[in-house]
Design an enzyme around this catalytic site. Structure first.
Site, PDB file in Angstrom:
ATOM      1  N   HIS A  45      -2.500   7.381   7.073  1.00 49.63           N
ATOM      2  CA  HIS A  45      -1.519   8.285   6.460  1.00 49.63           C
ATOM      3  C   HIS A  45      -2.172   9.607   6.038  1.00 49.63           C
ATOM      4  O   HIS A  45      -1.542  10.660   6.089  1.00 49.63           O
ATOM      5  CB  HIS A  45      -0.902   7.636   5.213  1.00 49.63           C
ATOM      6  CG  HIS A  45       0.304   6.795   5.482  1.00 49.63           C
ATOM      7  ND1 HIS A  45       1.452   7.285   6.070  1.00 49.63           N
ATOM      8  CD2 HIS A  45       0.558   5.487   5.214  1.00 49.63           C
ATOM      9  CE1 HIS A  45       2.349   6.312   6.162  1.00 49.63           C
ATOM     10  NE2 HIS A  45       1.825   5.212   5.658  1.00 49.63           N
ATOM     11  N   GLN A  99       3.028   9.977   0.994  1.00 54.74           N
ATOM     12  CA  GLN A  99       4.333   9.315   1.038  1.00 54.74           C
ATOM     13  C   GLN A  99       5.206   9.656  -0.174  1.00 54.74           C
ATOM     14  O   GLN A  99       6.416   9.440  -0.142  1.00 54.74           O
ATOM     15  CB  GLN A  99       4.171   7.793   1.139  1.00 54.74           C
ATOM     16  CG  GLN A  99       3.566   7.352   2.469  1.00 54.74           C
ATOM     17  CD  GLN A  99       3.424   5.850   2.520  1.00 54.74           C
ATOM     18  OE1 GLN A  99       2.427   5.300   2.076  1.00 54.74           O
ATOM     19  NE2 GLN A  99       4.434   5.172   3.045  1.00 54.74           N
ATOM     20  N   HIS A 149      -4.189   1.318   7.701  1.00 56.88           N
ATOM     21  CA  HIS A 149      -2.841   1.906   7.686  1.00 56.88           C
ATOM     22  C   HIS A 149      -2.758   3.052   6.670  1.00 56.88           C
ATOM     23  O   HIS A 149      -2.276   4.139   6.987  1.00 56.88           O
ATOM     24  CB  HIS A 149      -1.828   0.797   7.350  1.00 56.88           C
ATOM     25  CG  HIS A 149      -0.412   1.256   7.243  1.00 56.88           C
ATOM     26  ND1 HIS A 149       0.565   0.873   8.122  1.00 56.88           N
ATOM     27  CD2 HIS A 149       0.204   2.078   6.346  1.00 56.88           C
ATOM     28  CE1 HIS A 149       1.718   1.448   7.780  1.00 56.88           C
ATOM     29  NE2 HIS A 149       1.516   2.175   6.701  1.00 56.88           N
ATOM     30  N   GLU A 150      -3.255   2.803   5.461  1.00 62.71           N
ATOM     31  CA  GLU A 150      -3.140   3.831   4.411  1.00 62.71           C
ATOM     32  C   GLU A 150      -4.064   5.011   4.705  1.00 62.71           C
ATOM     33  O   GLU A 150      -3.694   6.164   4.471  1.00 62.71           O
ATOM     34  CB  GLU A 150      -3.433   3.235   3.029  1.00 62.71           C
ATOM     35  CG  GLU A 150      -2.495   2.109   2.594  1.00 62.71           C
ATOM     36  CD  GLU A 150      -1.021   2.426   2.766  1.00 62.71           C
ATOM     37  OE1 GLU A 150      -0.620   3.596   2.662  1.00 62.71           O
ATOM     38  OE2 GLU A 150      -0.251   1.480   3.027  1.00 62.71           O
ATOM     39  N   CYS A 173       6.004  -0.106   7.206  1.00 65.79           N
ATOM     40  CA  CYS A 173       5.619   1.006   6.336  1.00 65.79           C
ATOM     41  C   CYS A 173       6.799   1.362   5.429  1.00 65.79           C
ATOM     42  O   CYS A 173       7.939   1.392   5.907  1.00 65.79           O
ATOM     43  CB  CYS A 173       5.240   2.207   7.201  1.00 65.79           C
ATOM     44  SG  CYS A 173       4.792   3.676   6.260  1.00 65.79           S
ATOM     45  N   LEU A 174       6.527   1.618   4.161  1.00 70.88           N
ATOM     46  CA  LEU A 174       7.609   1.969   3.236  1.00 70.88           C
ATOM     47  C   LEU A 174       8.321   3.254   3.657  1.00 70.88           C
ATOM     48  O   LEU A 174       9.470   3.471   3.291  1.00 70.88           O
ATOM     49  CB  LEU A 174       7.064   2.123   1.809  1.00 70.88           C
ATOM     50  CG  LEU A 174       6.564   0.837   1.138  1.00 70.88           C
ATOM     51  CD1 LEU A 174       5.963   1.148  -0.224  1.00 70.88           C
ATOM     52  CD2 LEU A 174       7.690  -0.186   1.001  1.00 70.88           C
ATOM     53  N   GLY A 231       0.827  -1.205   0.000  1.00 73.32           N
ATOM     54  CA  GLY A 231       0.000   0.000   0.000  1.00 73.32           C
ATOM     55  C   GLY A 231       0.854   1.244   0.000  1.00 73.32           C
ATOM     56  O   GLY A 231       2.018   1.210   0.418  1.00 73.32           O
TER      57      GLY A 231
END
Ligand code: NI
Length: 157
Positions: free
Chosen positions: A134, A51, A130-131, A88-89, A46
């Site tokens: 953000h 991000q 999670h997304e 997380c990226l 995701g």
């Protein structure tokens, strides 16, 4: 399509609120394309627009069963509890247990401007939460499960 630079924890933009998309124009469509390419290149499940430095309510998710492109997503239903490891990226190398709903329903616009409803359980529910976090400037490290929660909710394998 282009791979965009993924912002990491030290970048304050990750703490900002994203704004609603009011018009699905060519910039948004290019953003969606680039976000998917960036997510796949980074081996993620995701990615939120913030991000890659764009404060818009746009998210891409693929937990292995196809790409979802979500514009102005909202959680409209959630049920149950799960506790699992999350990463997380934008926080490379970090992982923690977090508490999330076991299943969620999300409403979002697709690239054609139509409202769609998506249902997710397990990893997909976790990815939605999670997304969408953000978009509010929230990271999973803000939601670390306590030792007691981990003991209570962690799935036994
Ligand atoms: Ni993330």
């Amino acid at each position: 399509m282009a791979i965009r630079n993924i912002r990491t924890e030290d970048d304050e933009i990750l703490r900002k609120n994203s704004r609603e998309v009011t018009e699905i124009n060519s910039r948004i469509l290019t953003l969606l394309d680039d976000m998917a390419e960036t997510m796949y290149a980074a081996d993620g499940v995701g990615l939120a627009a913030v991000q890659v430095g764009v404060l818009r309510n746009v998210v891409v998710i693929d937990v292995g069963d196809g790409l979802m492109e979500l514009i102005n997503p909202e959680i409209i239903e959630s049920d149950g509890v799960q506790c699992d490891v999350e990463g997380c990226l934008s926080l490379p190398g970090k992982q923690s247990y977090t508490i999330r709903p076991a299943s969620v329903k999300v409403k979002a616009l697709n690239r054609d401007g139509k409202w769609c409803v998506y249902k997710g359980e397990g990893l997909k529910a976790r990815a939605f939460c999670h997304e969408l976090d953000h978009l509010k400037g929230t990271l999973f490290i803000d939601k670390k499960a306590t030792k007691e929660e981990i003991e209570k909710y962690r799935k036994e394998d």
